[in-house]
Design a protein around this motif. Structure first.
Motif, PDB file in Angstrom:
ATOM      1  N   GLN A 107       0.836  -1.204   0.000  1.00  9.66           N
ATOM      2  CA  GLN A 107       0.000   0.000   0.000  1.00  9.66           C
ATOM      3  C   GLN A 107       0.878   1.263   0.000  1.00  9.66           C
ATOM      4  N   LEU A 108       1.788   1.331   0.951  1.00  6.39           N
ATOM      5  CA  LEU A 108       2.747   2.428   1.047  1.00  6.39           C
ATOM      6  C   LEU A 108       3.995   2.080   0.237  1.00  6.39           C
ATOM      7  N   SER A 109       4.488   3.025  -0.566  1.00 10.41           N
ATOM      8  CA  SER A 109       5.685   2.799  -1.371  1.00 10.41           C
ATOM      9  C   SER A 109       6.655   3.960  -1.198  1.00 10.41           C
ATOM     10  N   SER A 127       1.319   7.054  -0.924  1.00 13.82           N
ATOM     11  CA  SER A 127       0.385   6.316  -0.074  1.00 13.82           C
ATOM     12  C   SER A 127      -1.032   6.657  -0.522  1.00 13.82           C
ATOM     13  N   PRO A 128      -1.528   5.990  -1.572  1.00 15.73           N
ATOM     14  CA  PRO A 128      -2.809   6.366  -2.178  1.00 15.73           C
ATOM     15  C   PRO A 128      -4.002   6.317  -1.231  1.00 15.73           C
ATOM     16  N   ARG A 129      -3.983   5.415  -0.250  1.00 16.68           N
ATOM     17  CA  ARG A 129      -5.167   5.221   0.596  1.00 16.68           C
ATOM     18  C   ARG A 129      -5.126   5.990   1.911  1.00 16.68           C
ATOM     19  N   VAL A 130      -3.907   6.162   2.453  1.00 17.45           N
ATOM     20  CA  VAL A 130      -3.781   6.786   3.775  1.00 17.45           C
ATOM     21  C   VAL A 130      -2.781   7.941   3.717  1.00 17.45           C
ATOM     22  N   LYS A 131      -3.169   9.088   4.194  1.00 17.91           N
ATOM     23  CA  LYS A 131      -2.252  10.219   4.250  1.00 17.91           C
ATOM     24  C   LYS A 131      -1.155   9.947   5.273  1.00 17.91           C
ATOM     25  N   GLN A 132       0.064  10.329   4.908  1.00 16.50           N
ATOM     26  CA  GLN A 132       1.226  10.055   5.742  1.00 16.50           C
ATOM     27  C   GLN A 132       1.819  11.338   6.318  1.00 16.50           C
ATOM     28  N   SER A 133       2.285  11.253   7.544  1.00 16.03           N
ATOM     29  CA  SER A 133       3.153  12.282   8.108  1.00 16.03           C
ATOM     30  C   SER A 133       4.583  11.763   8.007  1.00 16.03           C
ATOM     31  N   MET A 134       5.521  12.653   7.788  1.00 13.95           N
ATOM     32  CA  MET A 134       6.911  12.241   7.594  1.00 13.95           C
ATOM     33  C   MET A 134       7.841  13.081   8.447  1.00 13.95           C
ATOM     34  N   ALA A 135       8.803  12.425   9.064  1.00 10.41           N
ATOM     35  CA  ALA A 135       9.901  13.107   9.752  1.00 10.41           C
ATOM     36  C   ALA A 135      11.197  12.738   9.042  1.00 10.41           C
ATOM     37  N   ARG A 253      -0.739  12.343   0.808  1.00 13.99           N
ATOM     38  CA  ARG A 253      -0.659  11.027   0.172  1.00 13.99           C
ATOM     39  C   ARG A 253       0.622  10.855  -0.639  1.00 13.99           C
ATOM     40  N   THR A 254       1.210  11.963  -1.067  1.00 19.60           N
ATOM     41  CA  THR A 254       2.499  11.909  -1.754  1.00 19.60           C
ATOM     42  C   THR A 254       3.452  12.895  -1.090  1.00 19.60           C
ATOM     43  N   LEU A 255       4.648  12.425  -0.824  1.00 18.88           N
ATOM     44  CA  LEU A 255       5.669  13.246  -0.174  1.00 18.88           C
ATOM     45  C   LEU A 255       6.968  13.097  -0.952  1.00 18.88           C
TER      46      LEU A 255
END
Length: 300
Positions: A107-109, A127-135, A253-255
């Motif tokens: 799911q996450l790539s 991450s098309p389905r779930v929004k991601q936070s990134m550090a 969803r994209t970072l």
């Protein structure tokens, strides 16, 4: 008949050498950096691994030598995602034909790749389905001058003949709201001068080119829509390090993050100008297509 056999043999050898092996795939994360996966392009090299849910990589570039002619790694980069990878479906893949590393759970790539034609590293998170936070944390273990041990001297060109008290000098790290600039700057005196003296060649010194004098190597980490959250101090692989952590302002969803590198002989302004010149040339999608095309055609 002999000519025919020779042609057949050479054809077989050529096909064998150019045959692409299958992609390398891991189904479990690594314990530490010794279990890293290689990735690179052009004159850039990375060691990539996943440890305790974090994606880490070391970064290096050809020509990034310090005053002792040691090839320096630019630092360690740590990417932490939330909610992050599902380790039950973990895969880390080295895509050989396209020249990139992918870390995914289906799911996450996360894809890491180096531009073949420009000194730039990209990290793309999807991450098309779930929004991601990134550090994103940049970690550096050369924040103070360090007197090298006898064993450490072998990484330099002095080897067993290193003078007593030989040091590797500190890097410089500058943080702003747009990212981090990191660099190592050599001074006027380097191992080049010591070598000329040892060889009795000081009389011709002014006619020789010193590739290490005033050499600045490093780069800039560009972190759009991220803010500096914390500075940290830690220890990894028996070495203390300082780190600077940036976090996303809001989940997406994209970072994306990119590291632009530069090696110049001159001033810090020359270094900054080189970074800016490369930045203007970046066209991420087109650059990725051009880099993959090069990898695809490498053995053809």
């Amino acid at each position: 008949m002999n000519k025919l056999l020779t042609i057949c043999f050479l054809t077989f050898i050529s096909l064998t050498l150019c045959a692409q092996p299958e992609d390398y795939e891991w189904t479990a994360p690594s314990n530490n950096s010794s279990e890293s996966m290689p990735c690179g392009g052009g004159d850039i090299g990375m060691n990539v691994w996943v440890e305790q849910g974090d994606i880490l990589f070391y970064l290096s570039r050809s020509g990034s030598f310090d005053e002792n002619n040691t090839l320096l790694k630019a630092g360690r980069f740590r990417v932490s995602l939330s909610p992050g990878l599902d380790m039950e479906h973990f895969r880390q893949i080295l895509h050989l034909a396209d020249g990139y590393v992918e870390i995914t759970d289906g799911q996450l790539s996360v894809q890491l790749w180096a531009d073949v034609w420009k000194p730039v590293v990209h990290v793309d998170v999807s991450s098309p389905r779930v929004k991601q936070s990134m550090a994103v944390t940049y970690e550096n273990w050369r924040m103070q001058d360090h007197e090298m041990t006898k064993r450490e001297c072998f990484q330099s060109s002095y080897k067993f003949a290193a003078p007593k008290g030989l040091k590797t000098f500190a890097d410089k790290v500058v943080t702003t709201d747009k990212g981090i600039t990191f660099l190592h700057q050599n001074g006027e005196e380097t191992i080049f001068d010591a070598t000329l003296t040892q060889q009795g060649m000081d009389v011709v010194k002014d006619r020789l080119y010193n590739p290490l004098k005033n050499l600045i190597s490093g780069g800039k980490i560009q972190l759009r829509d991220m803010v500096l959250m914390d500075s940290i101090h830690g220890r990894y692989a028996s070495a203390d390090y300082d780190g600077w952590m940036y976090v996303t302002k809001f989940p997406k969803r994209t970072l994306h993050l990119q590291v632009i590198m530069a090696n110049v002989q001159g001033s810090e302004k020359d270094f900054s100008d080189a970074i800016a010149a490369t930045e203007k040339k970046i066209r991420r999608e087109a650059d990725r297509e051009a880099s993959r095309k090069w990898w695809n055609e490498f053995c053809l």
